[in-house]
Design a protein around this motif. Structure first.
Motif, PDB file in Angstrom:
ATOM      1  N   GLU A  87      26.748 -19.962  57.712  1.00 34.98           N
ATOM      2  CA  GLU A  87      27.987 -19.278  58.264  1.00 34.98           C
ATOM      3  C   GLU A  87      28.989 -20.339  58.563  1.00 34.98           C
ATOM      4  N   SER A  94      29.614 -15.764  55.824  1.00 39.27           N
ATOM      5  CA  SER A  94      28.453 -16.258  55.460  1.00 39.27           C
ATOM      6  C   SER A  94      27.950 -15.910  54.057  1.00 39.27           C
ATOM      7  N   MET A 123      33.665 -15.039  60.557  1.00 36.58           N
ATOM      8  CA  MET A 123      32.600 -15.860  60.171  1.00 36.58           C
ATOM      9  C   MET A 123      32.285 -15.427  58.692  1.00 36.58           C
ATOM     10  N   THR A 162      26.210  -9.166  59.455  1.00 39.22           N
ATOM     11  CA  THR A 162      27.225  -9.236  58.871  1.00 39.22           C
ATOM     12  C   THR A 162      27.517  -7.875  57.945  1.00 39.22           C
ATOM     13  N   ARG A 183      17.744 -15.584  58.791  1.00 35.86           N
ATOM     14  CA  ARG A 183      18.921 -16.698  59.562  1.00 35.86           C
ATOM     15  C   ARG A 183      18.087 -16.608  60.830  1.00 35.86           C
TER      16      ARG A 183
END
Lengths: 345, 278
Positions: free
Chosen positions: B58, B52, B50, B13, A268
């Motif tokens: 996300e 994802s 959020m 996350t 990411r």
């Protein structure tokens, strides 16, 4: 005088070589057509000591245009591993405008919740400033932004005084990095006097570039929301985002996933984004609260001259002039400010 | 370029497991999600997370359940973009990444002891449901509770099983309207603003909570002001497309506020002079 040292110009080449042996040195390099860029250097001859603001500010080292924030492997479900990509380096030749740019980023990205990626990198980059003697060009407005004289934000700061540089050693890191070259010498009272004379001369060179005082800029923006200036800009702006990409204090970003070809692993990343792009302020249903280009440009100006004053008690414009220099539509920050000031009066 | 692994990061996350899904309309799907080890999300009504999907991205999604429901939470996702379309393909047993909760949420402590007028339009019911259910679960902490709900057509009505229950409760006043009715609809037809003049309230002790599509706010707020509700007692939840949730990425900025940190809940007196807010 303990905090000041000097470096003879005759030792400058050896000085840069000595720094480069130790770690990566980034400095302004001439790229032709009066363009400069911070790039890795190993020799003093590569460095453009006299340079106008580089195409991209040193921001690119603190918050790269694209950086990995997480790595993942879907073999382990939705588990992720946060990472910081960093490089230990010395930035040499940073002008006062760009020092202020880094100071602004420090403030915004240290605010709770802290941006760990930025802050981890910040402590690994030694900054050596370099004083300007005169205006870079007609786009600069560093005096208006109270930024023509050094105001911290560096580990060491060089001022060219003819045969030698006088160096302000501002941090232990600066003292250590420069000390290891064994080329800097203690300064004396006369060197200090020369520096003061240099600064005095500078005070007569740098004058308010826009007919308004530093303090009064905020008042201008308190009253500028409905100004016709924005619709004039809207007619010209191409929404190319050049202005925000080159701005030393812009830090907006987008977050995107980059899967590897196996579609199992990937990363990411965050990438610079711009409030000038069409999709930036779009919400569900496709509505955008800043649809036209005048509103987008107004937002950019307000993010420099009003909102940060309320949040951080400072302007987020460094007066470097990059936005005006790079604008394809010739939208000029000094002209915009002058028009807004005229309206106020 | 050196890389260093971090233990903690604002971008990290948690792994959420989908316990249950429910297709609510062709576009909206409900997900009930649990965090590892039954950990509570520990959110306030009005906050968002959020969500994802690795390799996709996300998206900010409001939490629709009340924090009184502890071991799992519910999200309602409208299929709109890349991430939400991918989310719609998931079923019970699948995993999603969760960050948050983010945002300020509704100021529950200030609302206690007052009357509530809750106005939800369209998908606005999703975040609003968290405060409605919180209020119902803590009913004695609040005065009179009035819920006004509006949507385009009867088919767009979300949580109709729950709204039926609210309708039958003695301690909640509930009214629903649709912009366009159909053959089976025997309720009110008209914009949500048409419901406001008919309700009785004591403006000084009433807090109004408003959430809906951007177009709705100005008209609803005008009606609430006509009713005499003070500006600081009109609470709105605003929608923006957050990318980071930590007040940095800039996407959700409204003047000097970051919707993800300073909002998404604002009192009307704070935003009434901020153009681009509603």
């Amino acid at each position: 005088m303990k905090q000041y040292a000097i470096l003879q110009k005759s030792h400058f080449a050896d000085f840069i070589s000595a720094l480069a042996v130790e770690q990566s040195v980034m400095a302004p390099v001439a790229k032709g057509y009066d363009n400069y860029a911070f790039e890795p250097v190993t020799r003093a001859s590569q460095i453009a000591l006299k340079h106008i603001p580089t195409i991209l500010p040193p921001k690119k080292y603190f918050m790269p245009p694209s950086e990995t924030i997480l790595e993942y492997s879907r073999r382990e479900g939705e588990a992720v591993h946060p990472v910081v990509e960093y490089e230990k380096m010395i930035l040499f030749g940073v002008h006062t405008c760009d020092l202020m740019g880094v100071q602004c980023l420090n403030m915004a990205l240290s605010e709770h919740p802290e941006d760990i990626n930025y802050l981890s990198r910040k402590n690994k980059i030694a900054i050596i400033g370099l004083e300007c003697e005169d205006y870079c060009d007609e786009y600069a407005s560093c005096h208006l932004m109270a930024n023509d004289l050094p105001n911290g934000g560096y580990d060491a700061f060089f001022t060219d005084l003819g045969d030698y540089f006088i160096i302000h050693l501002n941090t232990q890191m600066g003292d250590d990095v420069l000390g290891r070259t064994k080329l800097i010498e203690p300064s004396t009272e006369s060197h200090w006097d020369e520096l003061m004379k240099f600064r005095e001369k500078k005070r007569s060179v740098f004058k308010n570039e826009v007919p308004v005082t530093h303090q009064k800029i905020k008042e201008v923006f308190d009253n500028a929301w409905k100004s016709p200036v924005w619709s004039d800009i809207a007619k010209r702006c191409l929404a190319c985002s050049n202005c925000t990409n080159v701005c030393p204090t812009c830090y907006c970003f987008d977050v995107v996933d980059e899967p590897d070809l196996d579609l199992i692993t990937g990363r990411r990343r965050r990438k610079w984004d711009s409030c000038q792009s069409a999709s930036f302020a779009r919400v569900a249903g496709g509505e955008s609260f800043r649809e036209d280009r005048g509103a987008k440009q107004r937002h950019r100006y307000y993010r420099k001259f009003k909102y940060p004053v309320e949040r951080f008690f400072r302007y987020f414009c460094t007066g470097c002039g990059r936005c005006s220099r790079t604008c394809m539509a010739k939208i000029n920050l000094k002209e915009t400010l002058t028009s807004l000031v005229k309206e106020l009066n | 370029m050196k890389k260093t692994a971090l233990l903690e990061s604002e971008f990290k996350t948690k792994v959420g497991k989908i316990l249950r899904t429910r297709q609510m309309t062709p576009l909206e799907k409900l997900f009930e999600i649990a965090l590892p080890g039954g950990e509570s999300l520990d959110h306030l009504p009005g906050q968002f997370v959020m969500v994802s999907l690795l390799g996709v991205g996300e998206a900010p999604i409001s939490v629709s359940s009340s924090p009184t429901k502890r071991r799992s939470f519910e999200l309602v996702v409208r299929k709109a973009g890349r991430v939400t379309t991918a989310l719609h393909r998931l079923e019970a047993g699948d995993e999603v990444g969760i960050r948050g909760p983010f945002g300020n949420g509704f100021p529950i402590r200030y609302l206690e002891g007052n009357d509530l007028l809750i106005v939800a339009g369209g998908l606005g019911i999703v975040p609003i449901r968290s405060i409605i259910n919180y209020t119902i679960d803590n009913r004695r902490d609040f005065g009179k509770v009035t819920i006004l709900l509006g949507c385009r057509t009867p088919k767009d009505l979300l949580f109709s099983d729950e709204t039926d229950k609210w309708n039958h409760r003695l301690d909640v006043m509930f009214e629903c309207t649709v912009d366009r009715g159909d053959a089976e609809w025997d309720g009110n037809v008209g914009l949500i603003t048409s419901l406001i003049p008919g309700i009785t309230l004591e403006p000084d002790r009433t807090f109004a909570i408003v959430c809906g599509p951007p177009i709705m706010y100005k008209f609803v707020i005008a009606k609430l002001l006509e009713k005499g509700i003070p500006e600081r007692q009109i609470i709105v939840s605003l929608e923006r497309h957050m990318k980071c949730g930590i007040g940095k990425c800039g996407h959700c900025q409204i003047h000097n506020y970051y919707c993800c940190q300073d909002g998404p809940v604002f009192t009307y007196d704070k935003i009434k002079n901020l153009e681009e807010a509603i």
